[in-house]
Design a protein around this motif. Structure first.
Motif, short mmCIF file in Angstrom:
data_model
loop_
_atom_site.label_atom_id
_atom_site.label_comp_id
_atom_site.label_asym_id
_atom_site.label_seq_id
_atom_site.Cartn_x
_atom_site.Cartn_y
_atom_site.Cartn_z
N VAL A 63 28.26 1.71 -7.64
CA VAL A 63 27.91 2.24 -6.33
C VAL A 63 27.16 1.15 -5.57
O VAL A 63 26.14 0.65 -6.05
CB VAL A 63 26.95 3.46 -6.44
N GLU A 64 27.69 0.76 -4.43
CA GLU A 64 27.04 -0.29 -3.67
C GLU A 64 26.25 0.33 -2.52
O GLU A 64 26.64 1.37 -1.99
CB GLU A 64 28.08 -1.26 -3.10
N PRO A 65 25.15 -0.32 -2.17
CA PRO A 65 24.44 0.16 -0.99
C PRO A 65 25.31 0.00 0.25
O PRO A 65 26.26 -0.78 0.23
CB PRO A 65 23.20 -0.74 -0.93
N PRO A 66 25.00 0.72 1.33
CA PRO A 66 25.81 0.56 2.55
C PRO A 66 25.80 -0.89 3.00
O PRO A 66 24.83 -1.61 2.80
CB PRO A 66 25.09 1.45 3.57
N LEU A 69 22.85 -2.66 4.84
CA LEU A 69 21.48 -2.63 4.31
C LEU A 69 20.82 -4.03 4.35
O LEU A 69 19.66 -4.15 4.73
CB LEU A 69 21.45 -2.06 2.89
N VAL A 70 21.58 -5.07 3.99
CA VAL A 70 21.02 -6.42 4.02
C VAL A 70 20.53 -6.75 5.44
O VAL A 70 19.43 -7.25 5.62
CB VAL A 70 22.05 -7.48 3.58
N ARG A 72 19.61 -4.69 7.78
CA ARG A 72 18.41 -3.92 8.11
C ARG A 72 17.18 -4.51 7.44
O ARG A 72 16.11 -4.62 8.05
CB ARG A 72 18.60 -2.46 7.69
N ILE A 73 17.34 -4.88 6.18
CA ILE A 73 16.21 -5.49 5.47
C ILE A 73 15.79 -6.78 6.17
O ILE A 73 14.60 -7.00 6.42
CB ILE A 73 16.60 -5.79 4.00
N MET A 74 16.77 -7.62 6.51
CA MET A 74 16.42 -8.91 7.09
C MET A 74 15.82 -8.77 8.50
O MET A 74 14.96 -9.55 8.87
CB MET A 74 17.62 -9.86 7.08
N ALA A 76 13.89 -6.32 9.38
CA ALA A 76 12.51 -5.92 9.11
C ALA A 76 11.68 -7.14 8.69
O ALA A 76 10.55 -7.32 9.11
CB ALA A 76 12.46 -4.84 8.04
N VAL A 77 12.30 -7.99 7.85
CA VAL A 77 11.61 -9.19 7.39
C VAL A 77 11.32 -10.13 8.56
O VAL A 77 10.21 -10.65 8.70
CB VAL A 77 12.45 -9.91 6.30
N ARG A 78 12.32 -10.31 9.43
CA ARG A 78 12.13 -11.21 10.57
C ARG A 78 11.05 -10.68 11.50
O ARG A 78 10.21 -11.44 11.98
CB ARG A 78 13.44 -11.38 11.34
N ASP A 80 8.61 -9.05 10.77
CA ASP A 80 7.33 -9.12 10.09
C ASP A 80 6.75 -10.54 10.05
O ASP A 80 5.58 -10.74 9.84
CB ASP A 80 7.51 -8.61 8.66
N SER A 81 7.64 -11.52 10.23
CA SER A 81 7.19 -12.90 10.06
C SER A 81 6.83 -13.51 11.41
O SER A 81 7.60 -13.42 12.35
CB SER A 81 8.31 -13.73 9.44
N GLN A 102 8.21 -24.60 9.10
CA GLN A 102 9.30 -24.01 8.31
C GLN A 102 10.65 -24.61 8.66
O GLN A 102 11.49 -24.83 7.79
CB GLN A 102 9.38 -22.50 8.58
N MET B 57 13.94 -17.88 5.16
CA MET B 57 14.58 -16.56 5.18
C MET B 57 16.00 -16.58 4.64
O MET B 57 16.47 -15.57 4.13
CB MET B 57 14.57 -16.00 6.59
N VAL B 64 18.09 -11.06 -1.56
CA VAL B 64 18.33 -9.66 -1.20
C VAL B 64 19.77 -9.28 -1.55
O VAL B 64 20.01 -8.25 -2.16
CB VAL B 64 18.06 -9.42 0.31
N TYR B 72 19.23 -0.61 -5.61
CA TYR B 72 19.74 0.60 -4.96
C TYR B 72 20.19 1.61 -6.02
O TYR B 72 19.90 2.80 -5.92
CB TYR B 72 20.91 0.24 -4.04
N ARG B 73 20.89 1.13 -7.05
CA ARG B 73 21.38 2.05 -8.08
C ARG B 73 20.21 2.68 -8.86
O ARG B 73 20.25 3.86 -9.19
CB ARG B 73 22.35 1.33 -9.02
N GLN B 90 14.83 -0.78 1.19
CA GLN B 90 14.42 -1.54 2.37
C GLN B 90 12.91 -1.82 2.34
O GLN B 90 12.46 -2.95 2.55
CB GLN B 90 14.78 -0.76 3.64
N LEU B 94 10.77 -5.53 1.82
CA LEU B 94 9.78 -5.95 2.81
C LEU B 94 8.42 -6.19 2.14
O LEU B 94 7.76 -7.20 2.41
CB LEU B 94 9.66 -4.91 3.93
N TRP B 97 8.62 -9.42 0.19
CA TRP B 97 8.56 -10.57 1.10
C TRP B 97 7.11 -10.86 1.50
O TRP B 97 6.65 -11.99 1.46
CB TRP B 97 9.42 -10.30 2.33
#
Lengths: 184, 219
Positions: A63-66, A69-70, A72-74, A76-78, A80-81, A102, B57, B64, B72-73, B90, B94, B97
């Motif tokens: 089962v893979e995440p949607p 998702l990557v 959305r995560i990135m 949020a990370v961006r 935050d930085s 950087q 990043m 990630v 996720y699993r 998610q 975060l 990170w």
């Protein structure tokens, strides 16, 4: 729900965990007299085998995440930085140009990666005395199989070239630290 | 001259030479060739972690991509809801990170990721405890509705196992999943849950006995 180990004691005196531990022994044909004759152990063993095959199936589950998702995560990370450690670039006053440490680090890591058997790890960039020069501390991992002779000099040369040609400042100092070895 | 473009599909990082801004200068044709070949190698975790700690990043994104699946699993089995599992994963990436600078050892990254995910899931479960029964049923149905193709592939045994897992205590479930499905060490699981390896072994043994009972019809 309080659980008691005695709940898993079989009427024959062995417990479920013992039967589990003996599964491979029994599979290998090295069962003892009790394993072969005890109906309680046999029933438990069958249940555990059914469990084992269901677990194999569960462990192989894909089962893979949607797919977003990557992303959305990135995001949020961006968000935050913050861009820290801005360094000045040579520019005509009053127009100021700056670059993040950087961004410089990623260019320099990239340059070091081009040397065979070298992978850049951490890269600390500081401004040195004058605004148009920087000091760098670069940690690298080296391959213990494929490190070319003179690799460190080559790293130094490529990094120095990249500082001059891609960032446009001078490199006043470069410390290379070998932080690790890798097997490739 | 050519420039180096970097593409990253999560499995490999590829550098392509298109128009150069200096690095290629002074390199022989052979060296350039090797540079491109070498850049296609898969970077190891420790390298990606070290670069991420510097704020890179792209490297973090590669991590990630590499680990979102197992996390996720794990979260899905812990929480029984795909929506909650996505949110948890998610959140975990975060948190990780933000806390990367505190990580002492680059190689400890994966264990740390499992620990963060497990604890995040346990917190989510604690927060929803009062209406747990209602929620589980509701989530179960959403889950089948959104993934019919998956539901069809699953054997009856595995479906029964999935259901039986929801009846374990959250801590037992965490121990059992981490050990039996994700292959983590007893030591690491004990650290994750702030307990002893002895206690972890006990929880897993009880979980296994409980699950085996549910499997009885298939023996």
């Amino acid at each position: 729900m309080a659980m008691n180990d005695a709940d898993y004691m079989l009427p024959c005196g062995r417990d479920v965990e013992t039967v589990w531990d003996r599964l491979t022994t029994v599979d290998a044909g090295a069962a003892d007299e009790h394993d072969l004759s005890c109906p309680h152990c046999a029933a438990t063993r069958d249940s555990l085998c059914a469990l084992r095959s269901a677990v194999d199936e569960l462990a192989a589950e894909t089962v893979e995440p949607p797919s977003d998702l990557v992303g959305r995560i990135m995001s949020a990370v961006r968000a935050d930085s913050r861009r820290r450690d801005m360094l000045p670039l040579p520019s005509q006053a009053p127009n100021e140009a700056r670059i993040s440490a950087q961004a410089i680090a990623s260019v320099l890591r990239f340059a070091a990666d081009t040397v065979e058997g070298v992978r850049a790890r951490r890269c600390k960039v500081r401004q040195s005395g004058s605004p148009d020069s920087i000091e760098v501390e670069l940690s690298i991992a080296v391959s213990y199989r494929g490190l070319a002779a003179g690799a460190y000099d080559l790293v130094r040369e490529r990094v120095a070239n990249a500082v001059a040609a891609r960032i446009g400042v001078r490199l006043s100092r470069l410390d290379i630290v070998v932080a690790d070895v890798f097997d490739a | 001259m050519t420039v180096l473009t970097r593409t990253d599909d999560g499995i490999r990082v590829t550098f392509r030479c298109e128009r150069c801004l200096g690095i290629c200068e002074g390199m022989s044709e052979e060296e350039r060739e090797r540079m491109v070949t070498q850049a296609e190698t898969v970077l190891d975790d420790a390298t990606l972690v070290a670069r991420s700690r510097d704020g890179d990043m792209q490297s973090y994104e590669a991590l990630v991509r590499r680990y979102q699946g197992p996390m996720y699993r794990l979260a899905l089995r812990m929480l029984g809801s795909s929506g909650d599992a996505e949110d948890a994963v998610q959140e975990v990436f975060l948190i990780v990170w933000r806390k990367l600078p505190q990580l002492q050892e680059d190689r400890a990254f994966v264990g740390w990721l499992y620990r963060t995910t497990t604890n995040r899931c346990l917190n989510v479960i604690r927060a929803r405890r009062p209406q747990a029964d209602v929620e589980l049923d509701e989530h179960e149905s959403t889950n089948t509705r959104t993934r019919p193709e998956h539901a069809a592939e699953v054997s009856e045994q595995m479906a029964a196992l999935g259901q039986a897992l929801t009846e374990l205590t959250p801590e037992q479930r965490a121990c059992w999943l981490l050990r039996e499905v994700h292959g983590r060490s007893y030591d690491e699981i004990a650290q994750t849950l702030g307990t002893t390896t002895q206690a972890v072994r006990g929880r897993i043994a009880r979980a296994r006995a409980q699950l085996a009972e549910v499997m009885a019809p298939w023996r």
